[in-house]
Design a protein around this motif. Structure first.
Motif, PDB file in Angstrom:
ATOM      1  N   ASN A  67       0.829  -1.195   0.000  1.00 42.29           N
ATOM      2  CA  ASN A  67       0.000   0.000   0.000  1.00 42.29           C
ATOM      3  C   ASN A  67       0.868   1.252   0.000  1.00 42.29           C
ATOM      4  O   ASN A  67       2.059   1.218   0.335  1.00 42.29           O
ATOM      5  CB  ASN A  67      -0.917   0.007   1.227  1.00 42.29           C
ATOM      6  CG  ASN A  67      -2.045  -1.002   1.101  1.00 42.29           C
ATOM      7  OD1 ASN A  67      -2.657  -1.116   0.045  1.00 42.29           O
ATOM      8  ND2 ASN A  67      -2.316  -1.731   2.173  1.00 42.29           N
ATOM      9  N   ASP A  68       0.265   2.389  -0.347  1.00 41.94           N
ATOM     10  CA  ASP A  68       0.995   3.655  -0.381  1.00 41.94           C
ATOM     11  C   ASP A  68       1.465   4.074   1.011  1.00 41.94           C
ATOM     12  O   ASP A  68       2.544   4.647   1.170  1.00 41.94           O
ATOM     13  CB  ASP A  68       0.103   4.755  -0.963  1.00 41.94           C
ATOM     14  CG  ASP A  68      -0.349   4.442  -2.387  1.00 41.94           C
ATOM     15  OD1 ASP A  68       0.455   3.894  -3.151  1.00 41.94           O
ATOM     16  OD2 ASP A  68      -1.512   4.761  -2.711  1.00 41.94           O
ATOM     17  N   TYR A  69       0.638   3.790   2.004  1.00 40.51           N
ATOM     18  CA  TYR A  69       0.938   4.218   3.369  1.00 40.51           C
ATOM     19  C   TYR A  69       0.611   3.099   4.349  1.00 40.51           C
ATOM     20  O   TYR A  69      -0.232   2.241   4.075  1.00 40.51           O
ATOM     21  CB  TYR A  69       0.124   5.465   3.747  1.00 40.51           C
ATOM     22  CG  TYR A  69       0.439   6.661   2.893  1.00 40.51           C
ATOM     23  CD1 TYR A  69       1.507   7.495   3.192  1.00 40.51           C
ATOM     24  CD2 TYR A  69      -0.341   6.956   1.770  1.00 40.51           C
ATOM     25  CE1 TYR A  69       1.803   8.590   2.393  1.00 40.51           C
ATOM     26  CE2 TYR A  69      -0.053   8.051   0.967  1.00 40.51           C
ATOM     27  CZ  TYR A  69       1.028   8.859   1.289  1.00 40.51           C
ATOM     28  OH  TYR A  69       1.323   9.937   0.494  1.00 40.51           O
ATOM     29  N   ASP A  70       1.265   3.159   5.509  1.00 45.21           N
ATOM     30  CA  ASP A  70       0.880   2.250   6.594  1.00 45.21           C
ATOM     31  C   ASP A  70      -0.456   2.700   7.188  1.00 45.21           C
ATOM     32  O   ASP A  70      -1.345   1.884   7.439  1.00 45.21           O
ATOM     33  CB  ASP A  70       1.952   2.243   7.686  1.00 45.21           C
ATOM     34  CG  ASP A  70       3.284   1.722   7.200  1.00 45.21           C
ATOM     35  OD1 ASP A  70       3.286   0.736   6.426  1.00 45.21           O
ATOM     36  OD2 ASP A  70       4.325   2.293   7.568  1.00 45.21           O
ATOM     37  N   ILE A  71      -0.563   4.018   7.417  1.00 43.01           N
ATOM     38  CA  ILE A  71      -1.772   4.569   8.036  1.00 43.01           C
ATOM     39  C   ILE A  71      -2.155   5.864   7.326  1.00 43.01           C
ATOM     40  O   ILE A  71      -1.308   6.732   7.107  1.00 43.01           O
ATOM     41  CB  ILE A  71      -1.556   4.857   9.542  1.00 43.01           C
ATOM     42  CG1 ILE A  71      -1.183   3.582  10.295  1.00 43.01           C
ATOM     43  CG2 ILE A  71      -2.800   5.505  10.153  1.00 43.01           C
ATOM     44  CD1 ILE A  71      -0.815   3.823  11.761  1.00 43.01           C
ATOM     45  N   VAL A  72      -3.424   5.984   6.976  1.00 39.71           N
ATOM     46  CA  VAL A  72      -3.982   7.258   6.529  1.00 39.71           C
ATOM     47  C   VAL A  72      -4.921   7.757   7.615  1.00 39.71           C
ATOM     48  O   VAL A  72      -5.842   7.040   8.030  1.00 39.71           O
ATOM     49  CB  VAL A  72      -4.740   7.131   5.194  1.00 39.71           C
ATOM     50  CG1 VAL A  72      -5.532   8.418   4.908  1.00 39.71           C
ATOM     51  CG2 VAL A  72      -3.767   6.871   4.050  1.00 39.71           C
ATOM     52  N   LYS A  96       5.950   4.487  11.378  1.00 34.74           N
ATOM     53  CA  LYS A  96       4.971   4.243  10.324  1.00 34.74           C
ATOM     54  C   LYS A  96       5.015   5.337   9.251  1.00 34.74           C
ATOM     55  O   LYS A  96       5.297   6.496   9.534  1.00 34.74           O
ATOM     56  CB  LYS A  96       3.560   4.156  10.916  1.00 34.74           C
ATOM     57  CG  LYS A  96       3.376   3.001  11.897  1.00 34.74           C
ATOM     58  CD  LYS A  96       3.646   1.661  11.242  1.00 34.74           C
ATOM     59  CE  LYS A  96       3.487   0.502  12.201  1.00 34.74           C
ATOM     60  NZ  LYS A  96       3.803  -0.785  11.560  1.00 34.74           N
ATOM     61  N   ASN A 127      -9.262  -0.243   2.513  1.00 35.31           N
ATOM     62  CA  ASN A 127      -7.866   0.204   2.466  1.00 35.31           C
ATOM     63  C   ASN A 127      -7.644   1.319   1.439  1.00 35.31           C
ATOM     64  O   ASN A 127      -6.512   1.567   1.041  1.00 35.31           O
ATOM     65  CB  ASN A 127      -6.944  -0.976   2.144  1.00 35.31           C
ATOM     66  CG  ASN A 127      -7.112  -1.464   0.712  1.00 35.31           C
ATOM     67  OD1 ASN A 127      -8.207  -1.391   0.152  1.00 35.31           O
ATOM     68  ND2 ASN A 127      -6.033  -1.948   0.126  1.00 35.31           N
ATOM     69  N   THR A 161      -3.825   4.253  -0.957  1.00 35.92           N
ATOM     70  CA  THR A 161      -4.108   3.016  -0.240  1.00 35.92           C
ATOM     71  C   THR A 161      -3.331   2.988   1.068  1.00 35.92           C
ATOM     72  O   THR A 161      -2.285   3.632   1.201  1.00 35.92           O
ATOM     73  CB  THR A 161      -3.724   1.784  -1.082  1.00 35.92           C
ATOM     74  OG1 THR A 161      -2.322   1.848  -1.397  1.00 35.92           O
ATOM     75  CG2 THR A 161      -4.536   1.729  -2.362  1.00 35.92           C
ATOM     76  N   ALA A 162      -3.863   2.238   2.032  1.00 37.96           N
ATOM     77  CA  ALA A 162      -3.226   2.162   3.345  1.00 37.96           C
ATOM     78  C   ALA A 162      -3.558   0.843   4.016  1.00 37.96           C
ATOM     79  O   ALA A 162      -4.613   0.246   3.759  1.00 37.96           O
ATOM     80  CB  ALA A 162      -3.694   3.321   4.221  1.00 37.96           C
ATOM     81  N   ASP A 163      -2.666   0.408   4.888  1.00 38.78           N
ATOM     82  CA  ASP A 163      -2.942  -0.790   5.681  1.00 38.78           C
ATOM     83  C   ASP A 163      -4.071  -0.531   6.672  1.00 38.78           C
ATOM     84  O   ASP A 163      -4.857  -1.423   6.984  1.00 38.78           O
ATOM     85  CB  ASP A 163      -1.680  -1.220   6.453  1.00 38.78           C
ATOM     86  CG  ASP A 163      -0.545  -1.611   5.534  1.00 38.78           C
ATOM     87  OD1 ASP A 163      -0.812  -1.935   4.361  1.00 38.78           O
ATOM     88  OD2 ASP A 163       0.616  -1.580   5.991  1.00 38.78           O
ATOM     89  N   ILE A 220      -6.885   2.744   8.141  1.00 39.55           N
ATOM     90  CA  ILE A 220      -7.465   4.072   7.992  1.00 39.55           C
ATOM     91  C   ILE A 220      -8.026   4.503   9.344  1.00 39.55           C
ATOM     92  O   ILE A 220      -8.802   3.760   9.967  1.00 39.55           O
ATOM     93  CB  ILE A 220      -8.591   4.076   6.938  1.00 39.55           C
ATOM     94  CG1 ILE A 220      -8.030   3.703   5.566  1.00 39.55           C
ATOM     95  CG2 ILE A 220      -9.278   5.438   6.887  1.00 39.55           C
ATOM     96  CD1 ILE A 220      -9.109   3.391   4.545  1.00 39.55           C
TER      97      ILE A 220
END
Length: 461
Positions: A3-8, A28, A120, A130-132, A134
């Motif tokens: 994904n683009d990020y771990d967390i959004v 993160k 995600n 995308t993120a792991d 949200i």
């Protein structure tokens, strides 16, 4: 594919920016999406700028009430526009501070309206990331008076109340919670005729009854007109401002004012937040979460924290919820918020602060209690400051001496309450508070004296 990020994190207020920074501290890759300004309502239009205005009000009051006693014989002229300008400047300074923290911890940010389109995936404008995980932290907004929409001119929210172009001659405030009373105190102090209408039987209905009664008496003595146990049955705009029909215990009244501030509660910012296929459960305008298990929603991978999940609607609660949430996501810890030890503050003068059970709640819960109380009228520091109004009231379990609740009304109540939060967190007893040496002369030694009064050991009462 990663994904683009771990967390959004969606939302950059007290919950959102705190959660984003803590997640970055834990290594993160974080994106924070905000539709307006970092800091959210609290920093830009709530907690911080209102306190700047209230500091102005306190200065005006000190000069008006105590100026000559303190040796001041000046004219005491005040400029409404400059007061508002100083408040906005404080907010702007702190907004830049958060931008600096994001750079320091390498938190990325995007500005725009976000929508969760999959467990995600978040859409921001035309872009999808995308993120792991949200984390939704979109906050809440004021609820309007039934049938009357806010117009930012005659029927206003707290946001407009802190940035009015001119000072109103008369203001109607519907709701006597913290927001209503804080603005009522401010505008009354600078010369506006303020009328407050509260449906329940007292101001600050969640506070200890003795404290609520003392605050109402103080505010009425300062010039506010307050109707409790009263219902606003009709609110309408007029050519000159607003007119309200109010049912009071004394009969029906018609109240006219230049502007009406509606402060009757909030509702979560959830509209358009989730795409139709993302079935996150919403309960009475707020996102439903499992608070004991990391603030996860019914959809795995989507979390929510802060005002958007419902009461208590407090910035410091939102902060801790967000920090604990991302720590869970990161596998750093499994702790959660202790909702039994949450301080509440109202920044009027005198101020009000509390933590734990009220006297009534403690009795209803079956506790045998002992109460220690110390008036600031007996405090040398309070007398020296010209701030002798109010008291400290501590509630202890009679058998073991455990602190069940603390209630303070006075000039620095909101600063003093942190000691009581720590005392409850560490399970301090009555005797431990008495024997914890407090410096003299201070407002805070009234806490020691109150604990001692309950045991019959207070020296100064």
């Amino acid at each position: 594919m990663a994904n683009d990020y771990d967390i959004v994190v969606i939302g950059g207020g007290p919950a959102g920016y705190a959660g984003a920074i803590r997640a970055a501290q834990l290594g993160k890759n974080v994106l924070c999406v905000e539709r307006d300004k970092l800091g959210g309502i609290c920093l830009n239009w709530g907690c911080i700028p209102t306190k700047a205005l209230l500091s102005n009000a306190h200065l005006v009051e000190m000069v008006k009430r105590h100026g000559e006693r303190f040796g001041y014989h000046g004219k005491g002229e005040w400029n409404f526009g400059e007061m508002i300008g100083r408040s906005r400047g404080v907010a702007g300074q702190l907004n830049k501070g958060i931008e600096g923290l994001f750079r320091k911890y390498k938190v990325k940010s995007k500005f725009g309206v976000a929508q969760v389109i999959a467990p995600n995936k978040v859409k921001v404008g035309d872009e999808v990331v995308t993120a792991d995980a949200i984390v939704v932290a979109t906050g809440a907004r004021p609820r309007p008076f039934p049938g009357v929409e806010f117009d930012a001119q005659k029927v206003i929210t707290s946001k407009e109340a802190m940035s009015l172009p001119t000072q109103p001659k008369a203001m109607l405030i519907i709701g006597a919670g913290a927001i209503g009373l804080e603005f009522g105190y401010f505008y009354n102090a600078i010369g506006t005729k303020v009328t407050v209408v509260e449906m329940l039987d007292r101001v600050l209905p969640i506070e200890d009854e003795e404290v609520s009664d003392a605050l109402k008496k103080s505010l009425v003595a300062k010039g506010l007109e307050i109707f409790t146990s009263s219902k606003t049955t009709k609110l309408e705009k007029t050519a000159k401002g607003v007119k309200a029909e109010v049912e009071t215990p004394q009969g029906k009244k018609t109240i006219e004012a230049d502007v009406a501030l509606v402060a009757i509660g909030v509702t979560g910012n959830v509209e358009g937040l989730f795409a139709p296929e993302v079935k996150v459960e919403i309960d009475r305008g707020h996102v439903k979460v499992d608070r004991e298990n990391g603030f996860v929603t019914n959809v795995p991978g989507i979390y929510a924290v802060g005002d958007v999940i419902g009461p208590p609607w407090l910035a410091h609660v939102a902060h801790h919820e967000a920090v604990y949430c991302v720590e869970r996501i990161a596998g750093h810890s499994k702790h959660s918020v202790d909702y039994s030890i949450i301080p509440g503050c109202t920044y009027t003068e005198p101020g009000v602060a509390s933590v734990g059970l009220t006297e009534k709640a403690a009795r209803e819960a079956g506790h045998e209690i002992r109460i220690g109380k110390f008036p600031f009228a007996f405090s040398g520091r309070a007398l020296a400051a010209g701030e002798s109004e109010g008291f400290v009231k501590l509630i202890f379990g009679k058998k073991y001496g455990e602190l069940l609740g603390a209630h303070i009304i006075g000039a620095v109540a909101t600063e003093m309450i942190s000691e009581m939060v720590m005392a409850m967190r560490l399970e301090a007893t009555e005797e431990e508070i008495v024997h914890a040496m407090h410096p003299h002369p201070t407002f805070s030694e009234s806490i020691m004296e109150a604990a001692g009064q309950g045991l019959g050991e207070s020296i100064h009462i």
